[in-house]
Design a protein around this motif. Sequence first.
Motif, PDB file in Angstrom:
ATOM      1  N   GLU A  85       4.669  10.890   1.180  1.00 29.42           N
ATOM      2  CA  GLU A  85       3.328  11.462   1.387  1.00 29.42           C
ATOM      3  C   GLU A  85       2.560  11.573   0.081  1.00 29.42           C
ATOM      4  OE1 GLU A  85       6.167  12.989   2.558  1.00 29.42           O
ATOM      5  OE2 GLU A  85       5.966  12.211   4.599  1.00 29.42           O
ATOM      6  N   GLU A  86       3.286  11.821  -0.991  1.00 33.41           N
ATOM      7  CA  GLU A  86       2.671  11.986  -2.306  1.00 33.41           C
ATOM      8  C   GLU A  86       2.121  10.667  -2.861  1.00 33.41           C
ATOM      9  OE1 GLU A  86       4.151  13.733  -6.630  1.00 33.41           O
ATOM     10  OE2 GLU A  86       5.443  13.903  -4.883  1.00 33.41           O
ATOM     11  N   PHE A  87       2.807   9.557  -2.577  1.00 28.58           N
ATOM     12  CA  PHE A  87       2.414   8.246  -3.073  1.00 28.58           C
ATOM     13  C   PHE A  87       2.362   7.237  -1.927  1.00 28.58           C
ATOM     14  CE2 PHE A  87       4.597  10.382  -6.597  1.00 28.58           C
ATOM     15  CZ  PHE A  87       3.606  10.330  -7.560  1.00 28.58           C
ATOM     16  N   PRO A  88       1.463   7.400  -0.982  1.00 26.68           N
ATOM     17  CA  PRO A  88       1.444   6.513   0.191  1.00 26.68           C
ATOM     18  C   PRO A  88       1.147   5.058  -0.143  1.00 26.68           C
ATOM     19  CG  PRO A  88      -0.524   7.884   0.143  1.00 26.68           C
ATOM     20  CD  PRO A  88       0.396   8.380  -0.943  1.00 26.68           C
ATOM     21  N   ILE A  89       0.435   4.789  -1.227  1.00 24.74           N
ATOM     22  CA  ILE A  89       0.098   3.402  -1.555  1.00 24.74           C
ATOM     23  C   ILE A  89       1.353   2.619  -1.947  1.00 24.74           C
ATOM     24  CG2 ILE A  89      -0.383   3.869  -3.998  1.00 24.74           C
ATOM     25  CD1 ILE A  89      -2.709   1.816  -3.700  1.00 24.74           C
ATOM     26  N   PHE A  90       2.395   3.301  -2.431  1.00 27.99           N
ATOM     27  CA  PHE A  90       3.628   2.624  -2.830  1.00 27.99           C
ATOM     28  C   PHE A  90       4.698   2.670  -1.746  1.00 27.99           C
ATOM     29  CE2 PHE A  90       1.770   4.158  -6.859  1.00 27.99           C
ATOM     30  CZ  PHE A  90       1.482   2.929  -7.405  1.00 27.99           C
ATOM     31  N   SER A  91       4.420   3.288  -0.618  1.00 32.41           N
ATOM     32  CA  SER A  91       5.420   3.487   0.421  1.00 32.41           C
ATOM     33  C   SER A  91       5.211   2.543   1.585  1.00 32.41           C
ATOM     34  CB  SER A  91       5.372   4.927   0.934  1.00 32.41           C
ATOM     35  OG  SER A  91       5.608   5.833  -0.120  1.00 32.41           O
ATOM     36  N   SER A  92       6.322   2.078   2.147  1.00 35.29           N
ATOM     37  CA  SER A  92       6.239   1.205   3.320  1.00 35.29           C
ATOM     38  C   SER A  92       6.165   2.047   4.584  1.00 35.29           C
ATOM     39  CB  SER A  92       7.458   0.298   3.380  1.00 35.29           C
ATOM     40  OG  SER A  92       8.619   1.064   3.535  1.00 35.29           O
ATOM     41  N   ARG A  93       5.636   1.443   5.638  1.00 37.94           N
ATOM     42  CA  ARG A  93       5.623   2.114   6.935  1.00 37.94           C
ATOM     43  C   ARG A  93       7.025   2.086   7.492  1.00 37.94           C
ATOM     44  NH1 ARG A  93       1.430  -1.636   7.518  1.00 37.94           N
ATOM     45  NH2 ARG A  93       2.785  -2.796   8.904  1.00 37.94           N
ATOM     46  N   LEU A  94       7.447   3.154   8.101  1.00 39.37           N
ATOM     47  CA  LEU A  94       8.779   3.189   8.710  1.00 39.37           C
ATOM     48  C   LEU A  94       8.691   2.812  10.167  1.00 39.37           C
ATOM     49  CD1 LEU A  94      10.294   6.359   7.106  1.00 39.37           C
ATOM     50  CD2 LEU A  94      10.799   3.990   6.616  1.00 39.37           C
TER      51      LEU A  94
END
Length: 94
Positions: A85-94
Amino acid sequence: ATGDKTNGQLVRFDFQQPHGPGSMDHTVASVRRFPEVNLTRGELGVHAGMAVRGGAEELLIAIPGAGRVVSVGTRSGSYARTAREEFPIFSSRL
């Protein structure tokens, strides 16, 4: 494992599942930071390397800027938080 050039920390990426030959999709990964390992650059052209010793139990890291080699237990560290949540641009969708 790799060095983070922005803040000089050791970073471990665990992709947790095969992503196929030739695939560059590294979006699904567990990232572990080791802020206590301070990586500093040496002079231009001096290699900063890593090597595994002891059946993958110990990672040796050359830190040329400090003129030393440190040892990190590969099974060390602990879970701190999820940064999805803190870094959504670096996170993939689950």
